[in-house]
Design a protein around this motif. Sequence first.
Motif, mmCIF file in Angstrom:
data_model
loop_
_atom_site.group_PDB
_atom_site.id
_atom_site.type_symbol
_atom_site.label_atom_id
_atom_site.label_comp_id
_atom_site.label_asym_id
_atom_site.label_seq_id
_atom_site.Cartn_x
_atom_site.Cartn_y
_atom_site.Cartn_z
ATOM 1 N N ILE A 126 0.776 -1.219 -0.086
ATOM 2 C CA ILE A 126 -0.095 0.085 0.076
ATOM 3 C C ILE A 126 0.854 1.426 0.060
ATOM 4 O O ILE A 126 1.880 1.260 0.473
ATOM 5 C CB ILE A 126 -1.012 0.236 1.219
ATOM 6 C CG1 ILE A 126 -0.189 -0.249 2.633
ATOM 7 C CG2 ILE A 126 -1.990 -1.122 1.088
ATOM 8 C CD1 ILE A 126 -1.133 0.207 3.809
ATOM 9 N N TYR A 127 0.465 2.407 -0.603
ATOM 10 C CA TYR A 127 0.955 3.466 -0.708
ATOM 11 C C TYR A 127 0.279 4.651 0.396
ATOM 12 O O TYR A 127 -0.900 4.503 0.387
ATOM 13 C CB TYR A 127 0.736 4.006 -2.115
ATOM 14 C CG TYR A 127 1.927 3.292 -2.888
ATOM 15 C CD1 TYR A 127 3.021 3.599 -3.290
ATOM 16 C CD2 TYR A 127 1.249 2.110 -3.406
ATOM 17 C CE1 TYR A 127 3.773 2.684 -4.384
ATOM 18 C CE2 TYR A 127 2.017 1.163 -4.241
ATOM 19 C CZ TYR A 127 3.466 1.524 -4.695
ATOM 20 O OH TYR A 127 4.115 0.544 -5.384
ATOM 21 N N GLU A 128 1.184 5.619 0.702
ATOM 22 C CA GLU A 128 0.454 6.791 1.329
ATOM 23 C C GLU A 128 -0.539 7.458 0.748
ATOM 24 O O GLU A 128 -0.640 7.536 -0.424
ATOM 25 C CB GLU A 128 1.626 7.684 1.852
ATOM 26 C CG GLU A 128 2.483 8.404 0.798
ATOM 27 C CD GLU A 128 3.457 9.124 1.292
ATOM 28 O OE1 GLU A 128 3.248 10.121 2.535
ATOM 29 O OE2 GLU A 128 4.555 9.109 0.832
ATOM 30 N N ILE A 129 -1.611 7.987 1.628
ATOM 31 C CA ILE A 129 -2.797 8.475 1.044
ATOM 32 C C ILE A 129 -2.475 9.742 -0.014
ATOM 33 O O ILE A 129 -3.212 9.942 -0.883
ATOM 34 C CB ILE A 129 -3.629 8.970 2.344
ATOM 35 C CG1 ILE A 129 -5.136 9.044 1.625
ATOM 36 C CG2 ILE A 129 -3.223 9.931 3.111
ATOM 37 C CD1 ILE A 129 -6.026 9.097 2.764
ATOM 38 N N ARG A 136 -2.838 4.026 -7.209
ATOM 39 C CA ARG A 136 -2.370 2.782 -6.503
ATOM 40 C C ARG A 136 -2.774 2.789 -5.075
ATOM 41 O O ARG A 136 -3.378 3.576 -4.454
ATOM 42 C CB ARG A 136 -0.673 3.140 -6.274
ATOM 43 C CG ARG A 136 0.038 2.900 -7.506
ATOM 44 C CD ARG A 136 1.323 3.013 -7.444
ATOM 45 N NE ARG A 136 2.002 4.403 -6.992
ATOM 46 C CZ ARG A 136 3.222 4.525 -7.149
ATOM 47 N NH1 ARG A 136 4.038 3.920 -7.645
ATOM 48 N NH2 ARG A 136 3.875 5.822 -6.840
ATOM 49 N N PRO A 137 -2.871 1.410 -4.553
ATOM 50 C CA PRO A 137 -3.729 1.019 -3.528
ATOM 51 C C PRO A 137 -3.157 1.803 -2.061
ATOM 52 O O PRO A 137 -1.881 1.750 -1.932
ATOM 53 C CB PRO A 137 -3.955 -0.328 -3.215
ATOM 54 C CG PRO A 137 -2.581 -0.779 -4.048
ATOM 55 C CD PRO A 137 -2.511 0.115 -5.243
ATOM 56 N N PRO A 248 9.702 -0.263 4.087
ATOM 57 C CA PRO A 248 9.463 1.110 3.651
ATOM 58 C C PRO A 248 9.949 1.306 2.380
ATOM 59 O O PRO A 248 11.410 1.286 2.268
ATOM 60 C CB PRO A 248 9.521 1.912 4.882
ATOM 61 C CG PRO A 248 9.393 0.969 6.114
ATOM 62 C CD PRO A 248 10.079 -0.298 5.435
ATOM 63 N N ALA A 249 9.496 1.966 1.334
ATOM 64 C CA ALA A 249 10.253 2.533 0.226
ATOM 65 C C ALA A 249 9.922 3.524 -0.344
ATOM 66 O O ALA A 249 8.639 4.137 0.068
ATOM 67 C CB ALA A 249 9.920 1.374 -0.795
ATOM 68 N N GLY A 250 10.571 4.366 -1.229
ATOM 69 C CA GLY A 250 10.200 5.460 -2.066
ATOM 70 C C GLY A 250 10.254 6.839 -1.162
ATOM 71 O O GLY A 250 10.686 6.715 0.104
ATOM 72 N N SER A 251 9.756 7.794 -1.713
ATOM 73 C CA SER A 251 9.819 9.183 -1.056
ATOM 74 C C SER A 251 8.403 9.907 -1.308
ATOM 75 O O SER A 251 7.892 9.521 -2.047
ATOM 76 C CB SER A 251 10.939 10.148 -1.694
ATOM 77 O OG SER A 251 10.743 10.214 -3.005
ATOM 78 N N PHE A 252 8.420 10.875 -0.444
ATOM 79 C CA PHE A 252 7.121 11.501 -0.270
ATOM 80 C C PHE A 252 6.820 12.286 -1.743
ATOM 81 O O PHE A 252 7.518 12.701 -2.425
ATOM 82 C CB PHE A 252 7.039 12.610 0.869
ATOM 83 C CG PHE A 252 5.562 13.465 0.787
ATOM 84 C CD1 PHE A 252 4.886 13.107 1.230
ATOM 85 C CD2 PHE A 252 5.702 14.796 0.109
ATOM 86 C CE1 PHE A 252 3.282 13.928 1.185
ATOM 87 C CE2 PHE A 252 4.728 15.484 0.233
ATOM 88 C CZ PHE A 252 3.507 14.972 0.690
ATOM 89 N N PRO A 253 5.580 12.171 -2.386
ATOM 90 C CA PRO A 253 4.352 11.585 -1.665
ATOM 91 C C PRO A 253 3.858 10.240 -2.116
ATOM 92 O O PRO A 253 2.776 9.579 -2.236
ATOM 93 C CB PRO A 253 3.295 12.401 -2.366
ATOM 94 C CG PRO A 253 3.714 12.737 -3.649
ATOM 95 C CD PRO A 253 5.278 12.787 -3.630
ATOM 96 N N SER A 254 4.956 9.253 -2.502
ATOM 97 C CA SER A 254 4.672 8.050 -3.073
ATOM 98 C C SER A 254 5.387 6.971 -2.274
ATOM 99 O O SER A 254 5.983 5.794 -2.887
ATOM 100 C CB SER A 254 5.272 8.005 -4.438
ATOM 101 O OG SER A 254 4.636 8.860 -5.442
#
Length: 306
Positions: A126-129, A136-137, A248-254
Amino acid sequence: MKTMGGMIFLAALVAGCGDNQSGPGLDFTLEPPAAVRAFSVDSAHVRVHWDASVNATESSFAGYLLSWGSVTDTLSASVLRFTAGPLPQGLTQFTLRSRRNDGRVSAPLSISWAPAYRFDAVPLVIYEIDDSTSGRPNGIDAGTQSSNPSTFLISPSAQATMDFFLQGHAGQALLLSSANQYSSQWNATLFSTETVTSSSLDTARAAFPAGTTFSLFNIPVVDNTIYFARVQGAPGQFYFIRILVRVPAGSFPSRSIEVRLSLQRAPGVPSAARLAPDDPAPASLPCSTAAVIEVARASPPVVLRT
């Protein structure tokens, strides 16, 4: 807010060995195995772990007896874990005793645990809102008595099923958040204040977190951590789950996380309830093949908030 009740379990040893032949005696100089703990392997099996008895190095020490239901397994001194099953849904009491070569046994040490459905072979992602525009969910339905966990993009249609989502508003630290933090009318998931550092759901514990610890609507995301939560199902029902968060992966906002779940599908039943190590035992124990443990729930574990 919610009020959480306790669970009371009654244990009884039932004799029944043919013509009432008595079994081996109780040896008060023999210590039971230490630190009994367990985890749910799958929907029909529980793995019980324990530490060696302090008497394990003595020449008269033979090993252990592990009893559940109508089954008793005789185990050697080198065995310190055992996978029991197939088991029914709900809590099963497991009773461990040390044994000597002459058949005498220690006082019992017991733990109650339940099998649970595991959804960890393929993680849910899941991805941040704040990433909602990507399609993406970012929400999770943890499952119920008849449905499996699933992910989805948060929308009004998710109101009836979403249990928690990944929140990191404006680049803040990521949180697992109850659905009611998205909208106050949505499902209220409560996270326990207890967590466990682990990279796998195959992590044995002495007990499930106490009902009073389920008090958080938001909890910080930490890699390789098991969370415990109480989620709502059909009206009047709720379920206990374990949540393993990894990578946990990626950078804001993804930003994203991997989620693996263990779902207790028996409504209102936690995965475990610890019994005292000094439950009363008869002076003369029944034949091992006829030892039956009966567990009765005397009061519901939790009172629902509506």
